[in-house]
Design a protein around this motif. Structure first.
Motif, PDB file in Angstrom:
ATOM      1  N   PHE A 277      -1.253   0.803 -19.560  1.00 52.93           N
ATOM      2  CA  PHE A 277      -2.154   0.387 -18.483  1.00 52.93           C
ATOM      3  C   PHE A 277      -3.147   1.519 -18.212  1.00 52.93           C
ATOM      4  O   PHE A 277      -2.781   2.543 -17.638  1.00 52.93           O
ATOM      5  N   PRO A 278      -4.402   1.354 -18.630  1.00 52.15           N
ATOM      6  CA  PRO A 278      -5.386   2.442 -18.492  1.00 52.15           C
ATOM      7  C   PRO A 278      -5.645   2.850 -17.051  1.00 52.15           C
ATOM      8  O   PRO A 278      -6.177   3.933 -16.806  1.00 52.15           O
ATOM      9  N   GLY A 279      -5.280   2.009 -16.091  1.00 52.84           N
ATOM     10  CA  GLY A 279      -5.550   2.335 -14.695  1.00 52.84           C
ATOM     11  C   GLY A 279      -4.571   3.305 -14.081  1.00 52.84           C
ATOM     12  O   GLY A 279      -4.770   3.745 -12.940  1.00 52.84           O
ATOM     13  N   VAL A 280      -3.511   3.674 -14.798  1.00 54.13           N
ATOM     14  CA  VAL A 280      -2.525   4.590 -14.229  1.00 54.13           C
ATOM     15  C   VAL A 280      -2.996   6.028 -14.396  1.00 54.13           C
ATOM     16  O   VAL A 280      -3.633   6.381 -15.395  1.00 54.13           O
ATOM     17  N   ASN A 281      -2.731   6.851 -13.400  1.00 53.21           N
ATOM     18  CA  ASN A 281      -3.045   8.280 -13.458  1.00 53.21           C
ATOM     19  C   ASN A 281      -1.773   9.005 -13.889  1.00 53.21           C
ATOM     20  O   ASN A 281      -0.929   9.352 -13.064  1.00 53.21           O
TER      21      ASN A 281
ATOM     22  N   GLY B 263      13.327  11.782 -20.560  1.00 51.97           N
ATOM     23  CA  GLY B 263      14.239  11.217 -21.544  1.00 51.97           C
ATOM     24  C   GLY B 263      14.514   9.752 -21.268  1.00 51.97           C
ATOM     25  O   GLY B 263      13.631   9.000 -20.840  1.00 51.97           O
ATOM     26  N   THR B 264      15.778   9.338 -21.481  1.00 50.64           N
ATOM     27  CA  THR B 264      16.135   7.933 -21.307  1.00 50.64           C
ATOM     28  C   THR B 264      15.926   7.484 -19.871  1.00 50.64           C
ATOM     29  O   THR B 264      15.356   6.414 -19.618  1.00 50.64           O
ATOM     30  N   LEU B 265      16.390   8.291 -18.915  1.00 50.40           N
ATOM     31  CA  LEU B 265      16.175   7.942 -17.511  1.00 50.40           C
ATOM     32  C   LEU B 265      14.696   7.995 -17.148  1.00 50.40           C
ATOM     33  O   LEU B 265      14.165   7.108 -16.484  1.00 50.40           O
ATOM     34  N   GLY B 266      14.009   9.047 -17.572  1.00 46.86           N
ATOM     35  CA  GLY B 266      12.602   9.200 -17.227  1.00 46.86           C
ATOM     36  C   GLY B 266      11.739   8.053 -17.720  1.00 46.86           C
ATOM     37  O   GLY B 266      10.858   7.559 -17.000  1.00 46.86           O
ATOM     38  N   CYS B 267      11.967   7.606 -18.952  1.00 50.09           N
ATOM     39  CA  CYS B 267      11.181   6.493 -19.511  1.00 50.09           C
ATOM     40  C   CYS B 267      11.414   5.208 -18.733  1.00 50.09           C
ATOM     41  O   CYS B 267      10.465   4.475 -18.426  1.00 50.09           O
ATOM     42  N   ASN B 268      12.667   4.917 -18.406  1.00 44.75           N
ATOM     43  CA  ASN B 268      12.977   3.682 -17.684  1.00 44.75           C
ATOM     44  C   ASN B 268      12.483   3.723 -16.238  1.00 44.75           C
ATOM     45  O   ASN B 268      12.011   2.713 -15.704  1.00 44.75           O
ATOM     46  N   VAL B 269      12.579   4.881 -15.601  1.00 44.26           N
ATOM     47  CA  VAL B 269      12.058   5.008 -14.243  1.00 44.26           C
ATOM     48  C   VAL B 269      10.543   4.806 -14.241  1.00 44.26           C
ATOM     49  O   VAL B 269       9.990   4.109 -13.384  1.00 44.26           O
ATOM     50  N   ALA B 270       9.859   5.396 -15.224  1.00 38.55           N
ATOM     51  CA  ALA B 270       8.399   5.275 -15.282  1.00 38.55           C
ATOM     52  C   ALA B 270       7.972   3.815 -15.453  1.00 38.55           C
ATOM     53  O   ALA B 270       7.034   3.353 -14.790  1.00 38.55           O
ATOM     54  N   ARG B 271       8.648   3.084 -16.326  1.00 42.08           N
ATOM     55  CA  ARG B 271       8.268   1.678 -16.526  1.00 42.08           C
ATOM     56  C   ARG B 271       8.517   0.851 -15.264  1.00 42.08           C
ATOM     57  O   ARG B 271       7.730  -0.027 -14.918  1.00 42.08           O
ATOM     58  N   THR B 272       9.601   1.128 -14.563  1.00 42.16           N
ATOM     59  CA  THR B 272       9.877   0.379 -13.336  1.00 42.16           C
ATOM     60  C   THR B 272       8.887   0.748 -12.234  1.00 42.16           C
ATOM     61  O   THR B 272       8.464  -0.110 -11.458  1.00 42.16           O
TER      62      THR B 272
ATOM     63  N   ASP C  52       0.822  -1.210   0.000  1.00 41.83           N
ATOM     64  CA  ASP C  52       0.000   0.000   0.000  1.00 41.83           C
ATOM     65  C   ASP C  52       0.857   1.262   0.000  1.00 41.83           C
ATOM     66  O   ASP C  52       0.497   2.269  -0.620  1.00 41.83           O
ATOM     67  N   LYS C  53       1.994   1.214   0.693  1.00 43.54           N
ATOM     68  CA  LYS C  53       2.874   2.380   0.723  1.00 43.54           C
ATOM     69  C   LYS C  53       3.449   2.678  -0.657  1.00 43.54           C
ATOM     70  O   LYS C  53       3.752   3.839  -0.960  1.00 43.54           O
ATOM     71  N   VAL C  54       3.621   1.653  -1.460  1.00 44.86           N
ATOM     72  CA  VAL C  54       4.183   1.850  -2.796  1.00 44.86           C
ATOM     73  C   VAL C  54       3.105   2.269  -3.777  1.00 44.86           C
ATOM     74  O   VAL C  54       3.272   3.215  -4.553  1.00 44.86           O
ATOM     75  N   VAL C  55       1.979   1.566  -3.755  1.00 43.38           N
ATOM     76  CA  VAL C  55       0.919   1.840  -4.723  1.00 43.38           C
ATOM     77  C   VAL C  55       0.361   3.249  -4.561  1.00 43.38           C
ATOM     78  O   VAL C  55       0.010   3.906  -5.538  1.00 43.38           O
ATOM     79  N   SER C  56       0.301   3.741  -3.348  1.00 45.06           N
ATOM     80  CA  SER C  56      -0.331   5.031  -3.100  1.00 45.06           C
ATOM     81  C   SER C  56       0.603   6.225  -3.284  1.00 45.06           C
ATOM     82  O   SER C  56       0.141   7.373  -3.233  1.00 45.06           O
TER      83      SER C  56
ATOM     84  N   VAL D  60       2.973   1.538  -8.865  1.00 45.93           N
ATOM     85  CA  VAL D  60       2.698   2.955  -8.669  1.00 45.93           C
ATOM     86  C   VAL D  60       1.639   3.403  -9.675  1.00 45.93           C
ATOM     87  O   VAL D  60       1.751   3.119 -10.871  1.00 45.93           O
ATOM     88  N   ARG D  61       0.628   4.102  -9.204  1.00 47.47           N
ATOM     89  CA  ARG D  61      -0.513   4.484 -10.047  1.00 47.47           C
ATOM     90  C   ARG D  61      -0.526   5.978 -10.395  1.00 47.47           C
ATOM     91  O   ARG D  61      -1.311   6.395 -11.231  1.00 47.47           O
TER      92      ARG D  61
END
Length: 598
Positions: free
Chosen positions: A386-390, A325-334, A312-316, A340-341
């Motif tokens: 993933f349509p559930g991500v904000n 950029g390169t870092l931002g895209c990889n961080v977002a996918r991880t 719950d601490k992670v998802v919220s 994380v939503r």
């Protein structure tokens, strides 16, 4: 068990069994219970369903289970009778196939039999099969029955007792049978709320009730009159004319102390005794399926590997990614892989032809027509994944030291608006990721985040080097004149008093700029193209981005959060402070190389 015996003039009583009706919501709730609560637990679970007699004529009597089946205190729908059961959920197909179904049925039968012998079924008739019992179809009976339901605070009763003559009708609860039938030595009448639509047969709820009657009352009455009360609303009017009434002789076999033979397993669609298959492909919304499936790996981690992991601490958590950029895209996918939503991008660049091969959120079409804004395109792509991500994107610049507004394409008014927008975004998020190209672009977000006590995760790349670190979180009213960094309360005395690798409290940890004696300035002026861009080995951003997210998750799992003491290499042999291991101040390529060599 309730068939007439010994009198050829009497016909054999037959019963119409239930047809199970398992709602899609039940399967969805069972899936969530299995993943989040039951996990590997195969112990039997109590569940609750209901039945009612309002179906159209000709349809089988239904025993319904829906999403509320796992809440034993949930209210039963109006004009429905509750039915309490047990769920046996196996972990493997083999366990399901080898389950001793006869034993399970016998165990259930013995529980009913014990409630009959002990009298518990008189106090709580639901122990028979948990269905409501109503009386026969006369207006006087309807009124008497409704009055009893109101007195008991229920909408329906599965079983009840009846006394009537030409002018009056009286009804009572089963537990009052001695007083209710006192002095009556001939016929008694019992009522059952009947879900069956067949004109000549009663429904399944009558079976076990007749066993109770034979066991408890056969010494006083050799037969009972049974009213199968079918109270339905048809075309807006109450209709009870299709109720049936008949007499049942109580069999001598009911006097046996042994539990009668049990039956009841429902046949499948082919009429056999195999499992029934349910195809939910047309019933489930793909977005709803994705919502319950994307976190499967995380929930399985909690089964055996990391049972204390607090998802719950992670998802919220709300994450702000400065740089798409390169870092931002990889961080977002991880981040999405960690569940994380809420992810927000900030970037002022457009997608170029060189980007898609290194930045996994973009495609070739995104480069056409001058290129789409990175922040907006990245947010749009996350929602397609993933349509559930904000996910949101902001196409804006971050003012930087050494880059005067008068020398850039920004106007002073636009720069002021960008600073205000940046401050609002940092205020509304929990974790700030610094993932930009230049050193100086990290200065203003560092200062703002420190002033608002937000956790900052920084990732920076070289050609074959990287550093991932968390900034210290200062405590309120702690910053002083001796601070080395205007963002953090780290003084020279703090650093001199402890070695570089000593455990330092989270509120004393420095930031990306604390140990640098050179002020941030324009690092791209008068530089060649390879010096203006972050030229890195292609796989480095994937490693650094993943470590940045892992560091954030480890901090969130620590009891002190961002104030967690920084773990050092000396702590590797000690008990880790979190379920995910150490919580360092920073991780660099040197740490990774050292681990590999070790």
């Amino acid at each position: 068990m309730a068939a007439a015996m010994g009198d050829p003039g009497l016909s054999k009583l037959q019963f119409a069994p239930f047809s199970s009706a398992l709602d899609v919501g039940f399967w969805h709730e069972l899936t969530q219970k299995k993943l989040n609560e039951y996990r590997l637990d195969e112990a039997p679970k109590d569940i609750k369903g209901y039945y009612y007699n309002g179906d159209s004529a000709g349809l089988p009597a239904r025993l319904t289970l829906e999403f509320s089946a796992f809440d034993m205190s949930a209210p039963t729908p109006a004009h429905c009778c509750p039915a309490v059961g047990t769920l046996y959920n196996t972990n493997t197909l083999e366990s399901f196939k080898t389950a001793d179904k006869k034993l399970l049925l016998d165990q259930a039968a013995n529980e009913i039999w014990e409630s009959i012998k002990s009298g518990a079924a008189l106090e709580n008739p639901v122990l028979l099969n948990k269905f409501l019992l109503l009386t026969f179809a006369i207006q006087a009976l309807e009124r008497a029955y409704d009055d009893l339901c109101r007195t008991e605070g229920v909408t329906a009763l599965p079983y009840f007792l009846i006394k009537y003559d030409e002018s009056t009708v009286l009804v009572s609860l089963l537990k009052h049978y001695s007083d209710f039938f006192r002095g009556q030595r001939t016929k008694v009448t019992i009522g059952v709320y009947d879900p069956c639509n067949l004109a000549q047969y009663p429904g399944w709820p009558l079976r076990n009730f007749l066993v109770l009657a034979a066991h408890r009352w056969s010494s006083s009455f050799q037969s009972v009159e049974v009213l199968c009360f079918r109270d339905r609303t048809m075309q807006g009017a109450r209709e009870v004319a299709h109720s049936i009434i008949f007499e049942v002789k109580l069999p001598e076999m009911a006097f046996s102390p042994d539990c009668p033979k049990a039956v009841g397993w429902e046949k499948n669609q082919k009429g056999g005794m195999g499992p029934r298959m349910v195809n939910l492909s047309d019933c489930m919304d793909p977005k709803r399926l994705a919502e319950s499936s994307v976190d499967l790996n995380l929930k399985l981690m909690c089964w055996r590997l990391v049972p204390t992991l607090d998802l719950d601490k992670v998802v919220s958590v709300k994450c702000l990614l400065l740089g798409a950029g390169t870092l931002g895209c990889n961080v977002a996918r991880t981040l999405m892989g960690w569940g994380v939503r809420h992810i927000t991008f900030v970037d002022n660049a457009k997608i170029s032809y060189s980007n898609p091969v290194r930045q996994p959120l973009y495609e070739f079409e995104d480069c056409l027509g001058g290129g789409k804004p990175k922040a907006l395109a990245a947010a749009d792509r996350l929602q397609k994944i993933f349509p559930g991500v904000n996910a949101r994107g902001y196409n804006m610049s971050i003012p930087m030291p050494g880059h005067p507004v008068s020398f850039s394409s920004l106007t002073l008014e636009q720069a002021r608006r960008d600073v205000e927008q940046l401050e609002q975004l940092i205020e509304s998020h929990d974790v700030i990721f610094l993932l930009m190209d230049t050193r100086e672009s990290r200065w203003l977000p560092t200062v703002i985040a420190a002033s608002k006590r937000k956790l900052v995760i920084n990732a920076a790349l070289g050609f074959d080097t990287f550093v991932v670190m968390r900034h210290g979180l200062k405590k309120p009213k702690q910053q002083g004149a001796g601070d080395l960094c205007p963002s953090h309360p780290v003084t020279s005395a703090d650093l001199l008093g402890s070695s570089l690798f000593a455990n330092i409290p989270g509120y004393k940890l420095g930031c990306y700029f604390c140990n640098d004696v050179v002020a941030p300035g324009d690092s791209t002026r008068d530089r060649t193209l390879d010096q203006q861009c972050t030229v890195s080995r292609p796989g480095l951003a994937v490693i650094a981005g993943a470590l940045a997210v892992e560091l954030m998750v480890s901090v969130l799992q620590h009891p002190e959060g961002g104030y967690a003491i920084a773990s050092s290499s000396d702590d590797r042999m000690s008990e880790p402070p979190t379920s995910l291991g150490l919580v360092p101040h920073q991780v660099s390529d040197w740490d990774v190389k050292l681990q590999c060599r070790t």
